[in-house]
Write a protein that holds these residues in place. Structure first.
Motif, PDB file in Angstrom:
ATOM      1  N   TYR A  81      80.586  79.655  55.620  1.00 39.53           N
ATOM      2  CA  TYR A  81      79.447  80.536  55.342  1.00 39.53           C
ATOM      3  C   TYR A  81      79.013  81.280  56.594  1.00 39.53           C
ATOM      4  CZ  TYR A  81      74.529  81.777  54.771  1.00 39.53           C
ATOM      5  OH  TYR A  81      73.334  82.446  54.774  1.00 39.53           O
ATOM      6  N   PHE A 104      82.194  83.746  51.667  1.00 42.61           N
ATOM      7  CA  PHE A 104      81.056  83.247  50.892  1.00 42.61           C
ATOM      8  C   PHE A 104      81.538  82.583  49.601  1.00 42.61           C
ATOM      9  CE2 PHE A 104      78.043  86.685  52.768  1.00 42.61           C
ATOM     10  CZ  PHE A 104      77.870  85.919  53.913  1.00 42.61           C
ATOM     11  N   ALA A 115      75.587  80.005  50.697  1.00 40.72           N
ATOM     12  CA  ALA A 115      76.690  80.891  50.349  1.00 40.72           C
ATOM     13  C   ALA A 115      76.575  81.351  48.901  1.00 40.72           C
ATOM     14  CB  ALA A 115      78.029  80.194  50.576  1.00 40.72           C
TER      15      ALA A 115
END
Length: 251
Positions: A81, A104, A115
């Motif tokens: 992330y 993500f 995320a």
């Protein structure tokens, strides 16, 4: 002393967070470095965060990016992330929103709520991915269930409006109340609006003014609500004011 990288990482955690020992960022960084060199993905991530914050040494975004990439490659969702954020920001790494979206997605699939929220925003706006309100809503729901307050608010708004999901005003208001109690100004503002209008909930102008006032103190003003609630009686305004003072613990 026997070379266990997990133990080294834990020592880094203890020094970084002052758990049972005085905080010492230099010692934390040193233990994280030893563990990272031994292949521990958590240590790589934590050392990257220290390098980004300039703790235990000067800020070093380039080293942080390398550490995050190594940790992400070993399957650390938090590192994945944060590496995505670096591609999104375009300061240390070349800006690449599609690469950010891919990272993500990997982190979201692994259950990382930040995320999930970020990817939901991408789907909502069509950033790096095609617009898809349904995917955005599903990701917001998942992040909300994992405790991400921003996602909780956005999912409540999606439920209230029926955007990408079945319309459910009652469920939306429940989520707004929960987020408002957790001091989210956007949720407080939206809750004040529905309470003032009576949409999906009985009209309660006293509670509406309470949440509106609390949201305003956090910078979330709303001239329309100012106007809508201006005709309240002095008695009701006093009741709302008492609730505001109770919230802030000033009376």
């Amino acid at each position: 002393e026997k070379g266990d990288p997990k133990a080294m990482t834990m020592l880094g955690e203890l020094y970084a967070n002052a758990f049972g020992v005085p905080r010492d960022d230099a010692k934390a960084a040193a233990w994280y470095k030893r563990a990272a060199d031994a292949g521990d993905r958590e240590a790589m991530f934590e050392l990257a965060m220290l390098r980004l914050a300039g703790r235990g040494g000067p800020v070093n975004r380039e080293e942080a990016a390398k550490l995050l990439a190594s940790s992400a490659k070993l399957g650390n969702p938090k590192a994945t992330y944060n590496l995505g954020l670096m591609y999104l920001g375009g300061e240390t790494l070349p800006q690449d929103v599609r690469r950010a979206a891919e990272l993500f997605r990997v982190a979201a699939d692994a259950g990382n709520p930040e995320a999930q929220y970020a990817l939901a925003t991408f789907y909502k706006e069509g950033t790096g991915v095609p617009k898809d309100a349904e995917k955005a809503a599903r990701l917001l729901q998942a992040a909300s269930m994992a405790g991400n307050i921003d996602a909780e608010v956005e999912y409540a708004i999606a439920l209230f409006n029926g955007t990408g999901t079945a319309k459910n005003e009652a469920a939306a208001i429940t989520l707004l109340r929960r987020a408002a109690r957790q001091n989210n100004p956007i949720a407080q503002n939206r809750l004040a609006r529905v309470l003032a209008s009576g949409r999906g909930v009985p009209v309660d102008r006293v509670e509406a003014l309470k949440w509106h006032t609390i949201a305003k103190t956090a910078g979330k003003g709303d001239p329309e609500l100012d106007q809508a609630l201006s005709t309240m009686s002095a008695e009701d305004k006093a009741k709302a004011d008492a609730e505001v003072h109770k919230w802030f613990g000033t009376k």
